[in-house]
Design a protein around this motif. Structure first.
Motif, PDB file in Angstrom:
ATOM      1  N   THR A  70       3.939  72.221 -79.938  1.00  0.00           N
ATOM      2  CA  THR A  70       4.819  71.461 -80.835  1.00  0.00           C
ATOM      3  C   THR A  70       5.917  72.369 -81.389  1.00  0.00           C
ATOM      4  N   ARG A  71       7.118  71.870 -81.430  1.00  0.00           N
ATOM      5  CA  ARG A  71       8.249  72.640 -81.967  1.00  0.00           C
ATOM      6  C   ARG A  71       9.057  71.773 -82.934  1.00  0.00           C
ATOM      7  N   THR A  72       9.815  72.428 -83.818  1.00  0.00           N
ATOM      8  CA  THR A  72      10.595  71.705 -84.822  1.00  0.00           C
ATOM      9  C   THR A  72      12.051  71.585 -84.371  1.00  0.00           C
ATOM     10  N   TYR A  73      12.580  70.387 -84.461  1.00  0.00           N
ATOM     11  CA  TYR A  73      13.990  70.149 -84.114  1.00  0.00           C
ATOM     12  C   TYR A  73      14.644  69.267 -85.174  1.00  0.00           C
ATOM     13  N   THR A  74      15.909  68.915 -84.953  1.00  0.00           N
ATOM     14  CA  THR A  74      16.688  68.150 -85.930  1.00  0.00           C
ATOM     15  C   THR A  74      17.226  66.900 -85.241  1.00  0.00           C
ATOM     16  N   VAL A  75      17.127  65.776 -85.901  1.00  0.00           N
ATOM     17  CA  VAL A  75      17.802  64.591 -85.350  1.00  0.00           C
ATOM     18  C   VAL A  75      19.297  64.801 -85.563  1.00  0.00           C
ATOM     19  N   ILE A  87      19.010  64.547 -79.836  1.00  0.00           N
ATOM     20  CA  ILE A  87      18.476  65.824 -80.338  1.00  0.00           C
ATOM     21  C   ILE A  87      19.098  66.924 -79.489  1.00  0.00           C
ATOM     22  N   ASP A  88      19.685  67.921 -80.153  1.00  0.00           N
ATOM     23  CA  ASP A  88      20.371  69.004 -79.436  1.00  0.00           C
ATOM     24  C   ASP A  88      19.481  70.240 -79.398  1.00  0.00           C
ATOM     25  N   PHE A  89      19.195  70.704 -78.186  1.00  0.00           N
ATOM     26  CA  PHE A  89      18.310  71.863 -77.980  1.00  0.00           C
ATOM     27  C   PHE A  89      19.140  73.061 -77.530  1.00  0.00           C
ATOM     28  N   VAL A  90      18.981  74.199 -78.182  1.00  0.00           N
ATOM     29  CA  VAL A  90      19.562  75.431 -77.640  1.00  0.00           C
ATOM     30  C   VAL A  90      18.783  75.769 -76.372  1.00  0.00           C
ATOM     31  N   ALA A  91      19.520  75.999 -75.280  1.00  0.00           N
ATOM     32  CA  ALA A  91      18.881  76.413 -74.024  1.00  0.00           C
ATOM     33  C   ALA A  91      18.870  77.937 -74.030  1.00  0.00           C
ATOM     34  N   HIS A  92      17.735  78.513 -74.500  1.00  0.00           N
ATOM     35  CA  HIS A  92      17.705  79.981 -74.646  1.00  0.00           C
ATOM     36  C   HIS A  92      16.806  80.619 -73.599  1.00  0.00           C
ATOM     37  N   GLY A  93      16.533  79.874 -72.522  1.00  0.00           N
ATOM     38  CA  GLY A  93      15.748  80.453 -71.435  1.00  0.00           C
ATOM     39  C   GLY A  93      14.413  79.756 -71.279  1.00  0.00           C
ATOM     40  N   PRO A  97       8.732  77.098 -74.480  1.00  0.00           N
ATOM     41  CA  PRO A  97       8.435  75.832 -73.801  1.00  0.00           C
ATOM     42  C   PRO A  97       9.418  74.705 -74.140  1.00  0.00           C
ATOM     43  N   ALA A  98       9.921  74.665 -75.368  1.00  0.00           N
ATOM     44  CA  ALA A  98      10.855  73.589 -75.717  1.00  0.00           C
ATOM     45  C   ALA A  98      12.193  73.795 -75.010  1.00  0.00           C
ATOM     46  N   SER A  99      12.664  75.037 -75.035  1.00  0.00           N
ATOM     47  CA  SER A  99      13.919  75.348 -74.347  1.00  0.00           C
ATOM     48  C   SER A  99      13.791  75.054 -72.854  1.00  0.00           C
ATOM     49  N   LYS A 100      12.667  75.437 -72.276  1.00  0.00           N
ATOM     50  CA  LYS A 100      12.443  75.222 -70.842  1.00  0.00           C
ATOM     51  C   LYS A 100      12.427  73.724 -70.530  1.00  0.00           C
ATOM     52  N   TRP A 241      14.181  80.207 -86.874  1.00  0.00           N
ATOM     53  CA  TRP A 241      13.454  80.911 -85.820  1.00  0.00           C
ATOM     54  C   TRP A 241      13.551  82.392 -86.131  1.00  0.00           C
ATOM     55  N   LYS A 242      12.724  83.182 -85.434  1.00  0.00           N
ATOM     56  CA  LYS A 242      12.770  84.620 -85.684  1.00  0.00           C
ATOM     57  C   LYS A 242      12.699  85.364 -84.352  1.00  0.00           C
ATOM     58  N   ILE A 243      13.558  86.330 -84.215  1.00  0.00           N
ATOM     59  CA  ILE A 243      13.590  87.129 -82.987  1.00  0.00           C
ATOM     60  C   ILE A 243      12.187  87.670 -82.702  1.00  0.00           C
ATOM     61  N   GLY A 244      11.689  87.426 -81.475  1.00  0.00           N
ATOM     62  CA  GLY A 244      10.401  87.994 -81.044  1.00  0.00           C
ATOM     63  C   GLY A 244       9.174  87.178 -81.415  1.00  0.00           C
ATOM     64  N   LEU A 245       9.329  86.112 -82.229  1.00  0.00           N
ATOM     65  CA  LEU A 245       8.153  85.307 -82.596  1.00  0.00           C
ATOM     66  C   LEU A 245       8.276  83.896 -82.028  1.00  0.00           C
ATOM     67  N   VAL A 246       7.168  83.359 -81.510  1.00  0.00           N
ATOM     68  CA  VAL A 246       7.188  81.942 -81.158  1.00  0.00           C
ATOM     69  C   VAL A 246       7.097  81.155 -82.461  1.00  0.00           C
ATOM     70  N   GLU A 247       7.455  79.886 -82.386  1.00  0.00           N
ATOM     71  CA  GLU A 247       7.608  79.138 -83.639  1.00  0.00           C
ATOM     72  C   GLU A 247       6.360  79.152 -84.513  1.00  0.00           C
ATOM     73  N   ASP A 248       5.184  79.006 -83.906  1.00  0.00           N
ATOM     74  CA  ASP A 248       3.966  78.957 -84.741  1.00  0.00           C
ATOM     75  C   ASP A 248       3.789  80.259 -85.527  1.00  0.00           C
TER      76      ASP A 248
HETATM   77  C1  LIG Z   1      13.653  72.696 -89.635  1.00  0.00           C
HETATM   78  C2  LIG Z   1      14.029  73.238 -88.251  1.00  0.00           C
HETATM   79  C3  LIG Z   1      14.962  72.551 -87.483  1.00  0.00           C
HETATM   80  C4  LIG Z   1      15.337  73.044 -86.218  1.00  0.00           C
HETATM   81  N1  LIG Z   1      16.262  72.339 -85.469  1.00  0.00           N
HETATM   82  C5  LIG Z   1      16.617  72.805 -84.240  1.00  0.00           C
HETATM   83  C6  LIG Z   1      17.549  72.072 -83.419  1.00  0.00           C
HETATM   84  O1  LIG Z   1      17.984  70.951 -83.754  1.00  0.00           O
HETATM   85  N2  LIG Z   1      17.912  72.619 -82.240  1.00  0.00           N
HETATM   86  C7  LIG Z   1      17.397  73.820 -81.791  1.00  0.00           C
HETATM   87  O2  LIG Z   1      17.761  74.274 -80.687  1.00  0.00           O
HETATM   88  N3  LIG Z   1      16.507  74.518 -82.538  1.00  0.00           N
HETATM   89  C8  LIG Z   1      16.100  74.033 -83.727  1.00  0.00           C
HETATM   90  N4  LIG Z   1      15.182  74.734 -84.479  1.00  0.00           N
HETATM   91  C9  LIG Z   1      14.708  76.033 -83.954  1.00  0.00           C
HETATM   92  C10 LIG Z   1      13.579  75.871 -82.943  1.00  0.00           C
HETATM   93  O3  LIG Z   1      12.457  75.252 -83.553  1.00  0.00           O
HETATM   94  C11 LIG Z   1      13.186  77.283 -82.444  1.00  0.00           C
HETATM   95  O4  LIG Z   1      14.263  77.891 -81.787  1.00  0.00           O
HETATM   96  C12 LIG Z   1      11.953  77.249 -81.568  1.00  0.00           C
HETATM   97  O5  LIG Z   1      11.424  78.564 -81.539  1.00  0.00           O
HETATM   98  C13 LIG Z   1      12.261  76.807 -80.141  1.00  0.00           C
HETATM   99  O6  LIG Z   1      11.044  76.695 -79.428  1.00  0.00           O
HETATM  100  P1  LIG Z   1      10.857  77.286 -77.959  1.00  0.00           P
HETATM  101  O7  LIG Z   1       9.601  76.657 -77.441  1.00  0.00           O
HETATM  102  O8  LIG Z   1      12.116  77.095 -77.179  1.00  0.00           O
HETATM  103  O9  LIG Z   1      10.661  78.834 -78.176  1.00  0.00           O
HETATM  104  P2  LIG Z   1       9.317  79.613 -78.805  1.00  0.00           P
HETATM  105  O10 LIG Z   1       8.156  79.434 -77.907  1.00  0.00           O
HETATM  106  O11 LIG Z   1       9.141  79.194 -80.230  1.00  0.00           O
HETATM  107  O12 LIG Z   1       9.833  81.111 -78.745  1.00  0.00           O
HETATM  108  C14 LIG Z   1       9.848  81.862 -77.531  1.00  0.00           C
HETATM  109  C15 LIG Z   1      10.768  83.066 -77.698  1.00  0.00           C
HETATM  110  O13 LIG Z   1      12.109  82.588 -77.802  1.00  0.00           O
HETATM  111  C16 LIG Z   1      12.740  83.118 -78.961  1.00  0.00           C
HETATM  112  N5  LIG Z   1      13.672  82.099 -79.476  1.00  0.00           N
HETATM  113  C17 LIG Z   1      13.387  80.975 -80.176  1.00  0.00           C
HETATM  114  N6  LIG Z   1      14.528  80.300 -80.449  1.00  0.00           N
HETATM  115  C18 LIG Z   1      15.542  81.013 -79.915  1.00  0.00           C
HETATM  116  C19 LIG Z   1      16.952  80.845 -79.864  1.00  0.00           C
HETATM  117  N7  LIG Z   1      17.557  79.770 -80.416  1.00  0.00           N
HETATM  118  N8  LIG Z   1      17.693  81.778 -79.219  1.00  0.00           N
HETATM  119  C20 LIG Z   1      17.103  82.873 -78.647  1.00  0.00           C
HETATM  120  N9  LIG Z   1      15.769  83.089 -78.666  1.00  0.00           N
HETATM  121  C21 LIG Z   1      14.996  82.171 -79.291  1.00  0.00           C
HETATM  122  C22 LIG Z   1      11.597  83.427 -79.926  1.00  0.00           C
HETATM  123  O14 LIG Z   1      11.949  84.457 -80.822  1.00  0.00           O
HETATM  124  C23 LIG Z   1      10.502  83.864 -78.970  1.00  0.00           C
HETATM  125  O15 LIG Z   1      10.646  85.240 -78.656  1.00  0.00           O
HETATM  126  C24 LIG Z   1      14.767  74.244 -85.728  1.00  0.00           C
HETATM  127  C25 LIG Z   1      13.805  74.928 -86.498  1.00  0.00           C
HETATM  128  C26 LIG Z   1      13.440  74.420 -87.745  1.00  0.00           C
HETATM  129  C27 LIG Z   1      12.388  75.157 -88.552  1.00  0.00           C
END
Ligand SMILES: Cc1cc2nc3c(=O)[nH]c(=O)nc-3n(C[C@H](O)[C@H](O)[C@H](O)COP(=O)(O)OP(=O)(O)OC[C@H]3O[C@@H](n4cnc5c(N)ncnc54)[C@H](O)[C@@H]3O)c2cc1C
Length: 265
Positions: A70-75, A87-93, A97-100, A241-248
């Motif tokens: 489960t991941r947090t996003y914004t409407v 819902i807009d997702f950053v494609a960060h690789g 799992p959410a980006s993928k 989000w935080k560099i180096g940490l998964v969301e949980d």
């Molecule tokens: C209240 C709230 C609202 C949010 N709304 C949005 C939204 O609308 N759109 C959106 O894209 N994100 C949003 N986020 C951020 C999103 O939840 C995180 O980026 C999340 O970690 C993405 O999950 P993941 O499965 O892609 O990566 P994770 O499995 O969580 O992380 C894997 C790796 O990727 C890195 N990583 C995570 N995000 C980024 C990034 N943006 N760029 C580079 N590296 C990253 C982590 O540090 C980790 O090393 C929101 C977060 C919160 C708390």
């Protein structure tokens, strides 16, 4: 306490790259029944199916557990006619799992959805607004700017991955919009705080909508709350989000720091 409804299953209507590193996933139709339509900018939970999982198996898991990834996003936006939700997702690789999932999504793909939460900034009473966002917070920042009164004044700072990731922003004329480029989000950036600290801080009431990477947020919070004494109730400032940490891990760290009284990263 009211029991939370089980997450719903949503099927992707459209998926398109709105800029090189941002994918907009649109959901549509009756499957959105019951989702409050006035919550653009509210956050939500997205649950992700396992690779190769069938829709039926995932629907069963959403109802009965165990909890999927489960991941947090914004409407970003809810529209009524036709009924659609973006819902807009950053494609960060592919590590996240959410980006993928989002970067490969096509119509017919599915995920779980819960929320959205109420919108953070609903009352606009400031003499001056400060909006600061990286790409993860562009959705909340853009929804906030769109909701502001026409005569709002202030500054919006957006830090994006490339020049081509600048997107059209609808904002009151009195909001000065600045774009910063940071091609490597894996190194803490100081560009936003440098810009904000150079400002001649205004008199009067300041409200903020600031969100993004944890270290940037920590520095901006220290400046806005500790140094400029902005009352906490006027300041939405949140680490997304935080560099180096998964969301949980990041959420757990936030909870820990809050309970230890260290403030929120
Ligand atoms: C209240 C709230 C609202 C949010 N709304 C949005 C939204 O609308 N759109 C959106 O894209 N994100 C949003 N986020 C951020 C999103 O939840 C995180 O980026 C999340 O970690 C993405 O999950 P993941 O499965 O892609 O990566 P994770 O499995 O969580 O992380 C894997 C790796 O990727 C890195 N990583 C995570 N995000 C980024 C990034 N943006 N760029 C580079 N590296 C990253 C982590 O540090 C980790 O090393 C929101 C977060 C919160 C708390």
């Amino acid at each position: 306490m009211e029991k939370r409804p089980a997450p719903r299953l949503l099927v992707v209507e459209r998926a398109c790259y709105i800029t090189p590193n941002m994918v907009r996933i649109t959901f549509a139709g009756d499957q959105l029944d019951g989702i409050p339509t006035d919550r653009s900018g509210g956050n939500c939970k997205i649950m992700l199916p396992a690779e190769g999982q069938s829709k039926e198996a995932f629907a069963h898991q959403l109802q009965n557990g165990p909890k999927p990834v489960t991941r947090t996003y914004t409407v970003r936006m809810f529209r009524d006619h036709p009924r659609e939700m973006d819902i807009d997702f950053v494609a960060h690789g592919d590590i996240g799992p959410a980006s993928k999932w989002a970067s490969k999504a096509t119509p017919g793909d599915f995920c779980g959805f819960a929320g959205p939460s109420p919108v953070k900034l609903t009352e606009f009473y400031a003499d001056w607004y400060l909006v600061a966002a990286d790409m993860t917070a562009l959705p909340v920042a853009c929804a906030t700017l769109e909701a502001m009164p026409n005569d709002a004044k202030g500054l919006a700072v957006f830090e994006v991955l490339s020049d081509a990731d600048k997107q059209p922003v609808t904002a009151p004329e009195g909001i000065d919009i600045r774009w910063l480029i940071n091609a490597d989000p894996h190194h803490p950036s100081t560009a936003q705080q440098a810009l904000v600290k150079k400002l001649s801080w205004p008199d009067g009431v300041v409200q903020t909508c600031i969100a993004g990477e944890s270290s940037v947020i920590r520095a901006l919070r220290a400046f806005v709350i500790n140094e400029k004494k902005t009352p906490k109730e006027n300041a939405y400032i949140s680490g997304y989000w935080k560099i180096g940490l998964v969301e949980d891990q990041h959420q757990a760290e936030k909870r820990n720091e809050q309970s230890n009284g260290k403030g929120r990263p």
